[in-house]
Design a protein around this motif. Sequence first.
Motif, PDB file in Angstrom:
ATOM      1  N   CYS A   1      82.803 -35.663  28.698  1.00 34.42           N
ATOM      2  CA  CYS A   1      82.761 -35.643  27.239  1.00 34.42           C
ATOM      3  C   CYS A   1      83.706 -34.547  26.772  1.00 34.42           C
TER       4      CYS A   1
ATOM      5  N   LYS B   1      75.278 -33.530  22.335  1.00 39.02           N
ATOM      6  CA  LYS B   1      75.669 -33.825  20.950  1.00 39.02           C
ATOM      7  C   LYS B   1      74.838 -33.033  19.943  1.00 39.02           C
TER       8      LYS B   1
ATOM      9  N   VAL C   1      82.022 -38.691  23.248  1.00 39.43           N
ATOM     10  CA  VAL C   1      81.290 -39.152  24.424  1.00 39.43           C
ATOM     11  C   VAL C   1      82.119 -40.163  25.210  1.00 39.43           C
TER      12      VAL C   1
ATOM     13  N   VAL D   1      84.210 -31.712  24.207  1.00 38.93           N
ATOM     14  CA  VAL D   1      83.509 -30.862  23.250  1.00 38.93           C
ATOM     15  C   VAL D   1      84.563 -30.066  22.497  1.00 38.93           C
TER      16      VAL D   1
ATOM     17  N   CYS E   1      79.273 -35.138  31.597  1.00 41.36           N
ATOM     18  CA  CYS E   1      78.104 -35.589  30.834  1.00 41.36           C
ATOM     19  C   CYS E   1      77.630 -36.938  31.354  1.00 41.36           C
TER      20      CYS E   1
ATOM     21  N   VAL F   1      73.950 -36.395  27.419  1.00 40.38           N
ATOM     22  CA  VAL F   1      74.795 -36.666  26.256  1.00 40.38           C
ATOM     23  C   VAL F   1      74.070 -36.369  24.942  1.00 40.38           C
ATOM     24  N   ASP F   2      72.830 -36.828  24.817  1.00 37.02           N
ATOM     25  CA  ASP F   2      72.103 -36.627  23.562  1.00 37.02           C
ATOM     26  C   ASP F   2      71.888 -35.147  23.263  1.00 37.02           C
TER      27      ASP F   2
ATOM     28  N   GLU G   1      82.261 -31.025  17.350  1.00 33.32           N
ATOM     29  CA  GLU G   1      82.179 -32.449  17.651  1.00 33.32           C
ATOM     30  C   GLU G   1      82.089 -32.656  19.158  1.00 33.32           C
ATOM     31  N   VAL G   2      81.425 -33.749  19.545  1.00 33.18           N
ATOM     32  CA  VAL G   2      81.370 -34.146  20.948  1.00 33.18           C
ATOM     33  C   VAL G   2      81.812 -35.600  21.034  1.00 33.18           C
TER      34      VAL G   2
END
Length: 145
Positions: free
Chosen positions: A70, A118, A62, A72, A97, A114-115, A59-60
């Motif tokens: 972020c 994730k 944000v 992680v 991030c 970020v994208d 999981e991340v």
Amino acid sequence: MNRTDLAAPRRLRSTTVALGLGLACLLAWTGAATALMPPYVYENARNDAKSVIVIAVDEVAVTPHPFGTCTVTGTVKKVERGTTYSTGQKVELGVPCAKPNASPPLGGTIYQDVDRLKASRFGRAYLDAAGQVVLSQYEQLATAP
């Protein structure tokens, strides 16, 4: 006055213009992964890291801000250096991030998109003795090594 004397001011002007354009381009390009420390600083941080682990990302979380840290969360798949971590151990890592179109400040921090963060399935983290990511040295991996 000879030709060399006349050409020198032109060469100086063109060199100054080229340097100015190069600097303007560098300042205009401030993408998420931009770092302003020499590469050897990051290489030394990786070489000096107390622990190096590869994780399977679970999981991340944000940051609510345009850029920041972020969280992680993952499971250690491989220990490449150190004795602090073991395979199968759950870990939480603070990774710098930035969201798309964010404008983080110039500096030595390397912000992960970020994208992409994730979407990544695995990551390699270079950690200090306290378990913190050293100088933003977190590497997204498409597959486990």
